[in-house]
Each structure stands twice: as structure tokens, then as C-alpha cells.
Design an enzyme around this catalytic site. Sequence first.
Site, PDB file in Angstrom:
ATOM      1  N   ARG A 103       0.852  -1.203   0.000  1.00 44.89           N
ATOM      2  CA  ARG A 103       0.000   0.000   0.000  1.00 44.89           C
ATOM      3  C   ARG A 103       0.873   1.232   0.000  1.00 44.89           C
ATOM      4  NH1 ARG A 103      -4.778   0.429   4.268  1.00 44.89           N
ATOM      5  NH2 ARG A 103      -3.040   0.981   5.595  1.00 44.89           N
ATOM      6  N   THR A 107      -1.351   7.441  -0.520  1.00 45.82           N
ATOM      7  CA  THR A 107      -2.655   7.275  -1.202  1.00 45.82           C
ATOM      8  C   THR A 107      -3.409   6.039  -0.697  1.00 45.82           C
ATOM      9  OG1 THR A 107      -1.709   5.878  -2.913  1.00 45.82           O
ATOM     10  CG2 THR A 107      -1.672   8.251  -3.329  1.00 45.82           C
ATOM     11  N   ASP A 199       0.397  -3.279  12.127  1.00 44.29           N
ATOM     12  CA  ASP A 199       0.847  -3.632  10.777  1.00 44.29           C
ATOM     13  C   ASP A 199       1.180  -5.123  10.746  1.00 44.29           C
ATOM     14  OD1 ASP A 199       2.695  -4.152   8.545  1.00 44.29           O
ATOM     15  OD2 ASP A 199       2.490  -2.004   8.206  1.00 44.29           O
ATOM     16  N   ASP A 202       4.716  -6.196   9.361  1.00 43.33           N
ATOM     17  CA  ASP A 202       5.814  -5.863  10.281  1.00 43.33           C
ATOM     18  C   ASP A 202       5.817  -6.787  11.491  1.00 43.33           C
ATOM     19  OD1 ASP A 202       6.954  -3.870   8.785  1.00 43.33           O
ATOM     20  OD2 ASP A 202       5.802  -2.254   9.731  1.00 43.33           O
TER      21      ASP A 202
END
Length: 208
Positions: A103, A107, A199, A202
Amino acid sequence: MEPVILKHPLIDNKLSILRNKKTGTKEFRELISEISMFLCYEALKDAKTEEIEVETPICKTKAYKVNEDDYAFIPILRAGTGMLDGLINVLPNAKIGHIGLYRDEKTFKPQRYYYKVPKDIDKKQVVVLDPMLATGGSAIDAITMLKEEGAKDIKFLCIIAAPEGIKKLQEVHPDVKIYASALDEKLNENAYIVPGLGDAGDRIFGTK
Ligand code: PRP
Ligand code: URA
């Protein structure tokens, strides 16, 4: 098509550890894999079986076998690969493809960087894997690519879904059934799922 949300106290128990920011990489990865296995059982409830005969130590009997070749598992890189172990435990001979998307931080739009899927994808039951369904952009793009390749029979499995992602994915790909172990509240201003787990990539790979 209504999404299937796994409702089970033992899944909730695993999610309680997964969501905790203090949970380390090893345990996080193991939990993603375990929950994915349960998602796989639920999503493949309708798997077709072939009747065969086997001989137990006692007698001959009918048994029912799934043709593993009929299945293709497609993790969306990176985080989707964390779910793969769980599915391979269930169907070790399924074919595996990879779609690389990340991603864009500003944006939130997915950017493609890798694409390799098994041949005859048009004849297979395709199971797309990604732990997080946030805006839905990554899932939508991955599924669009698979449909362009001819895939017709597609399911999407995730650990946590946001209502926004479910709505968008259903609008664009109404034929794709969604399976999630949790449906969360909303997205925040950074398009992260709230409360979520942070995340996923991660945390699976220990990169932050
Ligand atoms: C995360 C996640 C999904 C995507 C979900 O991946 O694993 O692929 O974001 O967000 P969306 O529904 O808004 O598209 P990320 O882009 O962070 O890449 P990574 O797996 O390499 O960490
Ligand atoms: N991607 C993640 O890894 N987590 C989120 O909450 C949203 C997108």
C-alpha cells in the site's frame, strides 16, 4: 453474499493474544498460522470429495478424499504468506501462487510488484490470503488480476476485516465469499484497522 465471521471462544482467545502489542514475533506468527487453519476448515466446508476404498486394520471401508490439485492458495505478499502455513497443514498438495502488493503510504492504493500463479487457475478453487482487509484495495486488485487470468471460483480469507473493506470488496467482487476471524469497528485516518493488530507484515516478519 454475507461474510462469514468465525465466532468461537477459542478463536477469540487467540485473537486476544494476537492483538496485544506485547506479543512477540514468534507467537504472533504461530497464532496467524493457527487461526488461518481454522479459517481454511470453514471456507472449505463445501469441498468436493471422491469416494475411495481403504482397508483399516479391521476391515475394508469407504473413505472420502479431496483432490488437492483442485485448490490454489494465493497469499498477497508480504503478510499473506504468514497465513500459508496454516492452509498447507490442511491441504499440503494445493498449488500456491503469489501476488506482490504494497500500500502506498500516502494514497493507500495498492502497488503491484510481483505476480506468479499456478497454471489452470481457471479450473481451480482459488483461496486468496491476506491477514488484513482494510480499505479493500489490495484484495480487490489481487482478485481482479486472478479473474483476468480466468479464475472463476474465488474465496478470500483474512484474520481481521474492517466494515469499509468488506463493503468495497462485496461491491466490486460480489461473487467472492469473505471469511474473517474478526470484524472490527472502523479504519483510522491512516487506513489502519481499529482496534486491529497494527501492521500485520511488520509483526509477522519483525521489521519494525
Ligand atoms: C497490508 C495488508 C494488506 C493491505 C490491506 O499490506 O497485509 O495487503 O495492507 O490494506 P487495504 O485493504 O487497505 O489494501 P501492506 O501494504 O502493508 O504490505 P505488506 O504485507 O508487505 O506489509
Ligand atoms: N494493513 C495492516 O497491516 N494493518 C492494518 O490495520 C491495515 C492495513
